[in-house]
Structures are given as structure tokens and as C-alpha cells.
Scaffold this motif. Structure first.
Motif, PDB file in Angstrom:
ATOM      1  N   ASN A  57       0.962  -0.994   0.080  1.00 24.94           N
ATOM      2  CA  ASN A  57      -0.181   0.107   0.315  1.00 24.94           C
ATOM      3  C   ASN A  57       1.157   1.469   0.033  1.00 24.94           C
ATOM      4  OD1 ASN A  57       0.237   0.568   2.656  1.00 24.94           O
ATOM      5  ND2 ASN A  57      -0.535  -1.113   3.781  1.00 24.94           N
ATOM      6  N   LYS A  58      -0.026   2.738   0.253  1.00 22.66           N
ATOM      7  CA  LYS A  58       0.878   3.815  -0.210  1.00 22.66           C
ATOM      8  C   LYS A  58       1.726   4.037   1.209  1.00 22.66           C
ATOM      9  CE  LYS A  58      -2.172   6.400  -3.450  1.00 22.66           C
ATOM     10  NZ  LYS A  58      -3.171   7.070  -3.487  1.00 22.66           N
ATOM     11  N   GLY A  59       1.406   3.612   2.521  1.00 26.86           N
ATOM     12  CA  GLY A  59       1.761   3.910   3.899  1.00 26.86           C
ATOM     13  C   GLY A  59       3.446   3.119   3.694  1.00 26.86           C
ATOM     14  N   GLU A  60       3.239   1.549   2.801  1.00 25.03           N
ATOM     15  CA  GLU A  60       4.206   1.304   3.069  1.00 25.03           C
ATOM     16  C   GLU A  60       5.692   1.135   2.389  1.00 25.03           C
ATOM     17  OE1 GLU A  60       5.156  -3.596   0.771  1.00 25.03           O
ATOM     18  OE2 GLU A  60       4.620  -3.444   3.298  1.00 25.03           O
ATOM     19  N   LYS A  61       4.910   1.878   1.120  1.00 17.84           N
ATOM     20  CA  LYS A  61       5.437   2.426   0.038  1.00 17.84           C
ATOM     21  C   LYS A  61       6.836   3.606   0.142  1.00 17.84           C
ATOM     22  CE  LYS A  61       6.241   5.217  -3.858  1.00 17.84           C
ATOM     23  NZ  LYS A  61       5.065   6.342  -5.786  1.00 17.84           N
ATOM     24  N   GLN A  62       5.415   4.918   1.635  1.00 12.20           N
ATOM     25  CA  GLN A  62       6.107   6.022   1.403  1.00 12.20           C
ATOM     26  C   GLN A  62       7.046   5.260   2.555  1.00 12.20           C
ATOM     27  OE1 GLN A  62       5.490   8.744   0.552  1.00 12.20           O
ATOM     28  NE2 GLN A  62       7.111   9.566   1.475  1.00 12.20           N
ATOM     29  N   MET A  63       7.082   4.908   3.682  1.00 14.34           N
ATOM     30  CA  MET A  63       7.995   3.729   4.285  1.00 14.34           C
ATOM     31  C   MET A  63       9.826   3.878   4.247  1.00 14.34           C
ATOM     32  SD  MET A  63       7.559   1.006   7.434  1.00 14.34           S
ATOM     33  CE  MET A  63       7.999  -0.329   6.142  1.00 14.34           C
ATOM     34  N   TRP A  64       9.027   3.000   3.487  1.00 13.22           N
ATOM     35  CA  TRP A  64      10.155   2.630   2.271  1.00 13.22           C
ATOM     36  C   TRP A  64      11.307   3.586   1.328  1.00 13.22           C
ATOM     37  CZ3 TRP A  64      13.551  -1.791   2.993  1.00 13.22           C
ATOM     38  CH2 TRP A  64      12.453  -2.772   3.612  1.00 13.22           C
ATOM     39  N   VAL A  65      10.715   4.444   1.588  1.00 12.47           N
ATOM     40  CA  VAL A  65      11.047   6.086   0.488  1.00 12.47           C
ATOM     41  C   VAL A  65      12.287   6.459   1.218  1.00 12.47           C
ATOM     42  CG1 VAL A  65      10.410   7.325  -0.952  1.00 12.47           C
ATOM     43  CG2 VAL A  65       9.566   5.387  -1.872  1.00 12.47           C
ATOM     44  N   ASP A  66      10.855   7.103   2.469  1.00 11.44           N
ATOM     45  CA  ASP A  66      11.568   8.074   3.432  1.00 11.44           C
ATOM     46  C   ASP A  66      13.132   7.221   4.060  1.00 11.44           C
ATOM     47  OD1 ASP A  66       9.666   9.786   2.950  1.00 11.44           O
ATOM     48  OD2 ASP A  66       8.348   9.106   4.411  1.00 11.44           O
ATOM     49  N   GLY A  67      13.004   6.155   4.402  1.00 10.12           N
ATOM     50  CA  GLY A  67      14.442   5.282   4.898  1.00 10.12           C
ATOM     51  C   GLY A  67      15.323   4.781   4.065  1.00 10.12           C
ATOM     52  N   ILE A  68      15.296   4.970   2.495  1.00 17.14           N
ATOM     53  CA  ILE A  68      16.001   5.020   1.853  1.00 17.14           C
ATOM     54  C   ILE A  68      16.485   6.460   1.783  1.00 17.14           C
ATOM     55  CG2 ILE A  68      16.939   4.665  -0.194  1.00 17.14           C
ATOM     56  CD1 ILE A  68      14.812   1.960  -0.394  1.00 17.14           C
ATOM     57  N   GLN A  69      16.228   7.185   1.913  1.00 13.59           N
ATOM     58  CA  GLN A  69      15.805   8.762   1.410  1.00 13.59           C
ATOM     59  C   GLN A  69      16.965   9.157   2.487  1.00 13.59           C
ATOM     60  OE1 GLN A  69      12.539  10.415   0.357  1.00 13.59           O
ATOM     61  NE2 GLN A  69      13.344  10.810  -1.693  1.00 13.59           N
ATOM     62  N   GLN A  70      16.347   9.376   4.138  1.00 19.66           N
ATOM     63  CA  GLN A  70      17.139   9.403   5.122  1.00 19.66           C
ATOM     64  C   GLN A  70      18.205   8.686   4.668  1.00 19.66           C
ATOM     65  OE1 GLN A  70      15.033   7.835   8.893  1.00 19.66           O
ATOM     66  NE2 GLN A  70      16.803   9.297   9.805  1.00 19.66           N
ATOM     67  N   ILE A  71      19.099   7.448   4.459  1.00 19.02           N
ATOM     68  CA  ILE A  71      19.847   6.369   5.070  1.00 19.02           C
ATOM     69  C   ILE A  71      20.794   7.395   3.750  1.00 19.02           C
ATOM     70  CG2 ILE A  71      21.808   4.559   4.397  1.00 19.02           C
ATOM     71  CD1 ILE A  71      18.927   3.215   5.381  1.00 19.02           C
ATOM     72  N   LEU A  72      20.325   8.038   2.068  1.00 24.79           N
ATOM     73  CA  LEU A  72      20.778   8.279   1.056  1.00 24.79           C
ATOM     74  C   LEU A  72      21.579   9.917   2.302  1.00 24.79           C
ATOM     75  CD1 LEU A  72      19.137   7.891  -2.058  1.00 24.79           C
ATOM     76  CD2 LEU A  72      21.714   6.629  -1.169  1.00 24.79           C
ATOM     77  N   CYS A  73      20.734  10.437   2.805  1.00 25.89           N
ATOM     78  CA  CYS A  73      20.938  12.276   3.350  1.00 25.89           C
ATOM     79  C   CYS A  73      22.735  11.901   4.246  1.00 25.89           C
ATOM     80  CB  CYS A  73      19.976  12.813   3.774  1.00 25.89           C
ATOM     81  SG  CYS A  73      18.442  13.441   2.526  1.00 25.89           S
ATOM     82  N   CYS A  74      21.966  10.696   5.005  1.00 26.38           N
ATOM     83  CA  CYS A  74      23.190  10.021   6.119  1.00 26.38           C
ATOM     84  C   CYS A  74      24.774  10.083   5.135  1.00 26.38           C
ATOM     85  CB  CYS A  74      23.057   9.430   6.998  1.00 26.38           C
ATOM     86  SG  CYS A  74      21.692   9.562   8.307  1.00 26.38           S
ATOM     87  N   ARG A  75      24.423   9.174   4.601  1.00 31.31           N
ATOM     88  CA  ARG A  75      26.020   9.352   3.462  1.00 31.31           C
ATOM     89  C   ARG A  75      26.273  10.161   3.092  1.00 31.31           C
ATOM     90  NH1 ARG A  75      25.440   5.920  -1.877  1.00 31.31           N
ATOM     91  NH2 ARG A  75      24.993   7.826  -2.926  1.00 31.31           N
ATOM     92  N   MET A  76      25.649  11.253   2.526  1.00 32.28           N
ATOM     93  CA  MET A  76      26.186  12.136   2.053  1.00 32.28           C
ATOM     94  C   MET A  76      26.643  13.487   2.831  1.00 32.28           C
ATOM     95  SD  MET A  76      25.526  12.491  -0.769  1.00 32.28           S
ATOM     96  CE  MET A  76      25.003  12.369  -2.682  1.00 32.28           C
ATOM     97  N   THR A  77      26.349  13.401   4.780  1.00 34.72           N
ATOM     98  CA  THR A  77      27.016  14.128   5.324  1.00 34.72           C
ATOM     99  C   THR A  77      28.171  14.082   5.655  1.00 34.72           C
ATOM    100  OG1 THR A  77      25.618  13.168   6.712  1.00 34.72           O
ATOM    101  CG2 THR A  77      24.856  15.149   5.596  1.00 34.72           C
ATOM    102  N   MET A  78      28.425  12.142   5.596  1.00 35.61           N
ATOM    103  CA  MET A  78      29.319  12.023   6.060  1.00 35.61           C
ATOM    104  C   MET A  78      30.849  11.611   5.293  1.00 35.61           C
ATOM    105  SD  MET A  78      27.552   7.945   7.612  1.00 35.61           S
ATOM    106  CE  MET A  78      29.105   7.568   9.141  1.00 35.61           C
ATOM    107  N   THR A  79      30.004  12.057   4.532  1.00 39.06           N
ATOM    108  CA  THR A  79      31.481  11.914   2.639  1.00 39.06           C
ATOM    109  C   THR A  79      31.817  13.559   2.620  1.00 39.06           C
ATOM    110  OG1 THR A  79      30.214  12.926   1.422  1.00 39.06           O
ATOM    111  CG2 THR A  79      31.020  10.272   1.025  1.00 39.06           C
TER     112      THR A  79
END
Length: 79
Positions: A57-79
């Protein structure tokens, strides 16, 4: 982690670096015929390809998208 649904994504020896998330992935060919309005799709972009995922459903999709985007943002701030 072998799964027929993951198509070898996590079982390959080749390393894939995720570069982005695509929220607007259409239903796969043949999947739109099932008429299940709740299913949603997203993808993660690597250097080689777009890996697409199906969510219940949309809620599950949004949870995954938000989580992956958060990990990508954390990776960017670490480099």
C-alpha cells in the motif's frame, strides 16, 4: 537472503551503490491487469540499473522511500 522476489539483488557478489530513489514507478507489465488498487511501486537507482519494488500500500511504500532517502542523506553528510 535468497528470495525469488528480489531477483538476486542481495545475493550477487557484485557491489551496487544506491544513488537515488524513484517514487513514481508504474506497475510492471501484466501487474496492472490484477486490478489491485492498493499496490504501489518504487525503485532504487544504481549505476547499472533501476531496481523496482512492489509494496502492499501507499503507507508501506512511503516508509521504504523515506527510510532509503534518510540513509542516502546520512551517507552524503558523512562524505
Amino acid at each position: 537472503m535468497k528470495s525469488k522476489h528480489m531477483a538476486g539483488t542481495f545475493t550477487k557478489k557484485k557491489e551496487c551503490v544506491v544513488s537515488g530513489v524513484c517514487c513514481d514507478v508504474p506497475a510492471w507489465l501484466g501487474r496492472d491487469e490484477e486490478h489491485d488498487e492498493q499496490k504501489c511501486y518504487f525503485g532504487i537507482q544504481t549505476a547499472d540499473r533501476m531496481i523496482e519494488f512492489e509494496c502492499r500500500n501507499k503507507g508501506e511504500k512511503q516508509m521504504w522511500v523515506d527510510g532509503i532517502q534518510q540513509i542516502l542523506c546520512c551517507r552524503m553528510t558523512m562524505t
